[in-house]
Write a protein that holds these residues in place. Structure first.
Motif, PDB file in Angstrom:
ATOM      1  N   LYS A   1      64.916  18.465  46.315  1.00  0.00           N
ATOM      2  CA  LYS A   1      65.830  17.654  45.492  1.00  0.00           C
ATOM      3  C   LYS A   1      66.549  18.517  44.466  1.00  0.00           C
ATOM      4  O   LYS A   1      65.938  19.261  43.705  1.00  0.00           O
ATOM      5  CB  LYS A   1      65.069  16.526  44.805  1.00  0.00           C
ATOM      6  CG  LYS A   1      65.998  15.527  44.101  1.00  0.00           C
ATOM      7  CD  LYS A   1      65.262  14.280  43.683  1.00  0.00           C
ATOM      8  CE  LYS A   1      66.216  13.250  43.105  1.00  0.00           C
ATOM      9  NZ  LYS A   1      65.514  11.984  42.763  1.00  0.00           N
TER      10      LYS A   1
ATOM     11  N   TYR B   1      70.627  13.296  52.021  1.00  0.00           N
ATOM     12  CA  TYR B   1      71.135  12.258  51.125  1.00  0.00           C
ATOM     13  C   TYR B   1      71.802  12.941  49.929  1.00  0.00           C
ATOM     14  O   TYR B   1      71.270  13.929  49.405  1.00  0.00           O
ATOM     15  CB  TYR B   1      69.997  11.364  50.624  1.00  0.00           C
ATOM     16  CG  TYR B   1      69.314  10.558  51.707  1.00  0.00           C
ATOM     17  CD1 TYR B   1      69.731   9.267  52.009  1.00  0.00           C
ATOM     18  CD2 TYR B   1      68.232  11.090  52.426  1.00  0.00           C
ATOM     19  CE1 TYR B   1      69.108   8.526  53.007  1.00  0.00           C
ATOM     20  CE2 TYR B   1      67.602  10.359  53.422  1.00  0.00           C
ATOM     21  CZ  TYR B   1      68.044   9.077  53.703  1.00  0.00           C
ATOM     22  OH  TYR B   1      67.426   8.342  54.680  1.00  0.00           O
TER      23      TYR B   1
ATOM     24  N   THR C   1      59.359  11.162  51.649  1.00  0.00           N
ATOM     25  CA  THR C   1      59.422  12.052  50.492  1.00  0.00           C
ATOM     26  C   THR C   1      60.779  12.736  50.394  1.00  0.00           C
ATOM     27  O   THR C   1      61.375  13.114  51.406  1.00  0.00           O
ATOM     28  CB  THR C   1      58.311  13.125  50.570  1.00  0.00           C
ATOM     29  OG1 THR C   1      57.046  12.477  50.664  1.00  0.00           O
ATOM     30  CG2 THR C   1      58.329  14.020  49.351  1.00  0.00           C
ATOM     31  N   GLU C   2      61.275  12.891  49.164  1.00  0.00           N
ATOM     32  CA  GLU C   2      62.540  13.577  48.919  1.00  0.00           C
ATOM     33  C   GLU C   2      62.255  15.073  48.735  1.00  0.00           C
ATOM     34  O   GLU C   2      61.708  15.490  47.713  1.00  0.00           O
ATOM     35  CB  GLU C   2      63.226  13.004  47.675  1.00  0.00           C
ATOM     36  CG  GLU C   2      63.569  11.524  47.805  1.00  0.00           C
ATOM     37  CD  GLU C   2      64.106  10.928  46.515  1.00  0.00           C
ATOM     38  OE1 GLU C   2      64.157  11.657  45.483  1.00  0.00           O
ATOM     39  OE2 GLU C   2      64.460   9.735  46.515  1.00  0.00           O
TER      40      GLU C   2
ATOM     41  N   TYR D   1      69.150  15.704  48.409  1.00  0.00           N
ATOM     42  CA  TYR D   1      67.786  15.926  48.871  1.00  0.00           C
ATOM     43  C   TYR D   1      67.730  15.637  50.365  1.00  0.00           C
ATOM     44  O   TYR D   1      68.682  15.106  50.955  1.00  0.00           O
ATOM     45  CB  TYR D   1      66.772  15.057  48.109  1.00  0.00           C
ATOM     46  CG  TYR D   1      67.080  13.578  48.097  1.00  0.00           C
ATOM     47  CD1 TYR D   1      66.643  12.739  49.113  1.00  0.00           C
ATOM     48  CD2 TYR D   1      67.806  13.016  47.043  1.00  0.00           C
ATOM     49  CE1 TYR D   1      66.926  11.373  49.097  1.00  0.00           C
ATOM     50  CE2 TYR D   1      68.097  11.663  47.016  1.00  0.00           C
ATOM     51  CZ  TYR D   1      67.652  10.843  48.039  1.00  0.00           C
ATOM     52  OH  TYR D   1      67.935   9.499  48.023  1.00  0.00           O
TER      53      TYR D   1
ATOM     54  N   LYS E   1      65.237  14.085  53.619  1.00  0.00           N
ATOM     55  CA  LYS E   1      64.080  13.331  54.080  1.00  0.00           C
ATOM     56  C   LYS E   1      63.922  13.533  55.586  1.00  0.00           C
ATOM     57  O   LYS E   1      64.906  13.743  56.295  1.00  0.00           O
ATOM     58  CB  LYS E   1      64.242  11.829  53.804  1.00  0.00           C
ATOM     59  CG  LYS E   1      64.085  11.419  52.351  1.00  0.00           C
ATOM     60  CD  LYS E   1      64.137   9.893  52.235  1.00  0.00           C
ATOM     61  CE  LYS E   1      63.930   9.403  50.820  1.00  0.00           C
ATOM     62  NZ  LYS E   1      63.913   7.916  50.754  1.00  0.00           N
TER      63      LYS E   1
END
Length: 233
Positions: free
Chosen positions: A125, A174, A121-122, A79, A81
């Motif tokens: 994802k 990430y 917030t992700e 995901y 950010k």
């Protein structure tokens, strides 16, 4: 596909301006715009209206690869950010000073007014399991594994044009791998100006020592001519 939750169109009495509020939902919603204006004479009304559509958003493709061709691993989660997910797109044209001059609608300009930067917030994802290709190098990144989309397919997500990792804050990818378990790897995206109508591919090269190099490639959307009629009722 357009998700009705992805954006709302402002009501405007100004027919010379297209104004659209947009919010990133899951990244699969593309947005295109076209502008055409002529005097509504009888002959013009009966003619087909040629529309030149332009992409309003930026496309993102994320790939991963192992530099060691003898290593094996799978990516299980990813995901991003650090984005500005909300904005307003303004699309209009310049009115010539001479009223008798012909307006060049093909030179319409697009401007994005972005809102609050979101660092928590992700976005986009993805979870699953994809084998990460090995033997991927900076000089030969083509066989890296695309994360979004099905196996063997290269799929992009869409974002509002903006400068990632700019003055508002860092934009970070990430991800988790099978061998890494619950450990989360974080990779800052180098500062890039995401422009409308461009596709940005970020390839993460993972070395045996877990060092990660980020490669960037940028290309335009290919222009396609489609002879299809769109009926408005």
């Amino acid at each position: 596909p357009i998700n009705e939750k992805a954006f709302t169109v402002k009501n405007s009495s100004d027919v010379d301006l297209i104004s659209i509020d947009y919010k990133v939902v899951n990244g699969s919603e593309d947005l295109m715009v076209a502008f055409w204006k002529r005097q509504a004479t009888e002959s013009v009304i009966k003619e087909r209206v040629p529309m030149v559509f332009h992409h309003c958003l930026s496309g993102l493709i994320i790939k991963v690869g192992l530099t060691d061709d003898s290593s094996t691993d799978s990516i299980t989660e990813l995901y991003i950010k650090g984005l500005t997910p909300n904005g307003t797109m303004l699309y209009t044209y310049e009115t010539p000073e001479d009223p008798s001059s012909t307006i060049d609608y093909d030179s319409a300009t697009m401007k994005w007014v972005t809102e609050t930067f979101d660092s928590s917030t992700e976005y986009y994802k993805w979870t699953g399991s994809k084998v990460i290709a090995g033997g991927v190098t900076s000089s030969n990144p083509g066989n890296a594994t695309p994360v979004f989309g099905g196996d063997g397919t290269e799929h992009m997500v869409f974002t509002i044009p903006q400068t990632c990792s700019g003055t508002r804050g860092n934009t970070v990818i990430y991800f988790k791998t099978k061998q890494g378990g619950d450990a989360v790897q974080a990779v800052k995206i180098p500062q890039t100006e995401w422009l409308p109508g461009h596709i940005y591919t970020y390839t993460l090269l993972i070395s045996p020592t877990s060092n990660i190099e980020v490669l960037i490639s940028i290309k335009d959307w290919e222009a396609v001519e489609i002879n299809e009629d769109i009926h408005i009722v």
